[in-house]
Design an enzyme around this catalytic site. Sequence first.
Site, mmCIF file in Angstrom:
data_model
loop_
_atom_site.group_PDB
_atom_site.id
_atom_site.type_symbol
_atom_site.label_atom_id
_atom_site.label_comp_id
_atom_site.label_asym_id
_atom_site.label_seq_id
_atom_site.Cartn_x
_atom_site.Cartn_y
_atom_site.Cartn_z
ATOM 1 N N ASN A 1 50.797 62.338 45.035
ATOM 2 C CA ASN A 1 51.354 63.257 46.025
ATOM 3 C C ASN A 1 50.413 64.416 46.344
ATOM 4 O O ASN A 1 50.838 65.482 46.794
ATOM 5 C CB ASN A 1 52.720 63.763 45.563
ATOM 6 C CG ASN A 1 53.768 62.673 45.696
ATOM 7 O OD1 ASN A 1 53.673 61.821 46.590
ATOM 8 N ND2 ASN A 1 54.734 62.672 44.802
ATOM 9 N N ASP B 1 54.932 65.491 49.953
ATOM 10 C CA ASP B 1 56.098 64.895 49.285
ATOM 11 C C ASP B 1 56.894 65.915 48.474
ATOM 12 O O ASP B 1 57.011 65.803 47.252
ATOM 13 C CB ASP B 1 55.618 63.739 48.380
ATOM 14 C CG ASP B 1 56.711 62.704 48.174
ATOM 15 O OD1 ASP B 1 57.807 62.881 48.714
ATOM 16 O OD2 ASP B 1 56.459 61.716 47.458
ATOM 17 N N LYS C 1 57.477 60.679 58.981
ATOM 18 C CA LYS C 1 58.053 60.211 57.715
ATOM 19 C C LYS C 1 59.516 59.874 57.962
ATOM 20 O O LYS C 1 60.283 60.717 58.423
ATOM 21 C CB LYS C 1 57.907 61.299 56.645
ATOM 22 C CG LYS C 1 58.468 60.898 55.283
ATOM 23 C CD LYS C 1 58.007 61.831 54.176
ATOM 24 C CE LYS C 1 58.608 61.471 52.833
ATOM 25 N NZ LYS C 1 58.108 62.293 51.730
ATOM 26 N N ILE D 1 47.410 64.402 58.022
ATOM 27 C CA ILE D 1 46.239 64.794 57.234
ATOM 28 C C ILE D 1 45.288 63.603 57.218
ATOM 29 O O ILE D 1 45.560 62.585 56.581
ATOM 30 C CB ILE D 1 46.632 65.187 55.783
ATOM 31 C CG1 ILE D 1 47.827 66.150 55.769
ATOM 32 C CG2 ILE D 1 45.442 65.778 55.044
ATOM 33 C CD1 ILE D 1 47.661 67.406 56.572
ATOM 34 N N ASP E 1 57.509 66.399 41.419
ATOM 35 C CA ASP E 1 56.920 65.046 41.391
ATOM 36 C C ASP E 1 55.428 65.164 41.668
ATOM 37 O O ASP E 1 54.858 64.403 42.442
ATOM 38 C CB ASP E 1 57.607 64.153 42.440
ATOM 39 C CG ASP E 1 57.251 62.679 42.278
ATOM 40 O OD1 ASP E 1 56.696 62.302 41.222
ATOM 41 O OD2 ASP E 1 57.504 61.901 43.211
HETATM 42 P P1 ADP Z 1 57.063 58.814 49.338
HETATM 43 O O1 ADP Z 1 56.149 58.907 48.155
HETATM 44 O O2 ADP Z 1 58.404 59.398 49.074
HETATM 45 O O3 ADP Z 1 57.103 57.463 49.938
HETATM 46 P P2 ADP Z 1 55.158 60.623 50.657
HETATM 47 O O4 ADP Z 1 55.520 61.889 51.365
HETATM 48 O O5 ADP Z 1 54.461 60.759 49.342
HETATM 49 O O6 ADP Z 1 56.490 59.758 50.512
HETATM 50 O O7 ADP Z 1 54.277 59.760 51.632
HETATM 51 C C1 ADP Z 1 53.840 58.470 51.298
HETATM 52 C C2 ADP Z 1 52.376 58.303 51.623
HETATM 53 O O8 ADP Z 1 52.173 58.507 53.020
HETATM 54 C C3 ADP Z 1 51.470 59.311 50.949
HETATM 55 O O9 ADP Z 1 51.040 58.854 49.679
HETATM 56 C C4 ADP Z 1 50.308 59.402 51.898
HETATM 57 O O10 ADP Z 1 49.392 58.353 51.648
HETATM 58 C C5 ADP Z 1 50.958 59.178 53.249
HETATM 59 N N1 ADP Z 1 51.270 60.468 53.907
HETATM 60 C C6 ADP Z 1 52.388 61.207 53.766
HETATM 61 N N2 ADP Z 1 52.347 62.319 54.521
HETATM 62 C C7 ADP Z 1 51.178 62.289 55.167
HETATM 63 C C8 ADP Z 1 50.525 63.174 56.112
HETATM 64 N N3 ADP Z 1 51.116 64.283 56.529
HETATM 65 N N4 ADP Z 1 49.297 62.827 56.571
HETATM 66 C C9 ADP Z 1 48.710 61.687 56.146
HETATM 67 N N5 ADP Z 1 49.253 60.824 55.259
HETATM 68 C C10 ADP Z 1 50.465 61.101 54.772
HETATM 69 MG MG MG Z 2 54.898 60.259 47.395
#
Ligand code: ADP
Ligand code: MG
Length: 354
Positions: free
Chosen positions: A218, A230, A93, A166, A213
């Site tokens: 999320n 998130d 991320k 995940i 959130d």
């Molecule tokens: P933001 O909403 O701030 O952009 P997120 O942490 O919600 O950041 O991540 C965005 C998207 O990335 C999530 O909706 C999910 O689909 C994917 N994602 C985030 N973390 C993971 C993870 N550990 N494994 C798989 N997919 C992930």
């Molecule tokens: Mg998110």
Amino acid sequence: MSTSYSTTLSKIDAKVNSIKKDKNDRATIDQVLDPRTLIVLHKLVQNDKIDQIYGCVSTGKEANVYLAEGRCKDFSTGEMIAEGEPNKEFAIKIFKTSILIFKDRERYVSGEFRFRSGHCKGNPRKMVKLWAEKEVRNLKRICMSGKIRAPWPYYLKNNVIAMEFIGHKGDAAPRLKDAVIGTEDPQEIVSLYAECVAMMRHLYQTCKLVHGDLSEYNLLYHDKQIWMIDVSQSVEHDHPMALDFLRRDCAVLNDFFRRNNVFVLTTLRLFNYVTDLTLEESRMDEVLGQLLQESSKGYTEEEIQQDKVFEQVYIPRSLQELSHVEIERQKKEGTENFYTQLTGLGGTMPEEDT
Ligand code: ADP
Ligand code: MG
């Protein structure tokens, strides 16, 4: 692969196997991968932690998430994970360093003890570093509670986090919003609601956090279970806005499951279930079962009205604020039992059978 993108990636020595080629995607990638972020990724790859960085799993307003593969070192233990095993997948991320997007996040940080030493106003790089740090601390705390499924954060540097991926074989688990649920069992959605409610309570009571959130965006649906993600904006339970955020989380979660035909608790009951200090952990499932049972009978007009009032009523910022005077005022307004759980006095929960 586009020239600009391959140039960018050659700088970080990463082998890129798949990448979307459309213009928009390239624009977001360039926006995220500023020179400093490239250096962090360079180190991540060069120090033999991550082998390959693949395409984007998600491009969001504040962060992009990439799929990566390798044998990342766990930065908290210093040990190489999955030693001697085949490569492991990671989600990387990367918080964007653009300042505008983070403007409204100030309210999550201010008032929080852990971030007392300044909010790095006016320095977007410091600000995003703070968000990444916050996400890692919260994820760790959540994972270590052993009560909530969340990705373990292996690596943190500036605005870059490498965490547990995940999903299966490069396919990220769907968000709850996009998940296909209940194909085999029509009651599955009800169990998932109960799982989310229990997660919220553990997050509050054990991790001492409020997500801030929480929504179907999320929460990931993986192997028929819910994973929480998130959490960079999640706040301590004693943050001045924590109970407002919690009330909103309750309402949003309820909305999603209501739209999916679950007889959800009222927002007030859900809020009270999460915050009730008198409810022992051993009785959590039993009480939630009773509350769900009651909700399935439908609500009275009075309960619906009460919920509407609750969604707008002023929420005390601290337990101290729940002074006698305040409780007296609420009694006059007929809102006194909104806060009884918080005072530890118990309230709307069903009594234990004796
Ligand atoms: P933001 O909403 O701030 O952009 P997120 O942490 O919600 O950041 O991540 C965005 C998207 O990335 C999530 O909706 C999910 O689909 C994917 N994602 C985030 N973390 C993971 C993870 N550990 N494994 C798989 N997919 C992930
Ligand atoms: Mg998110």
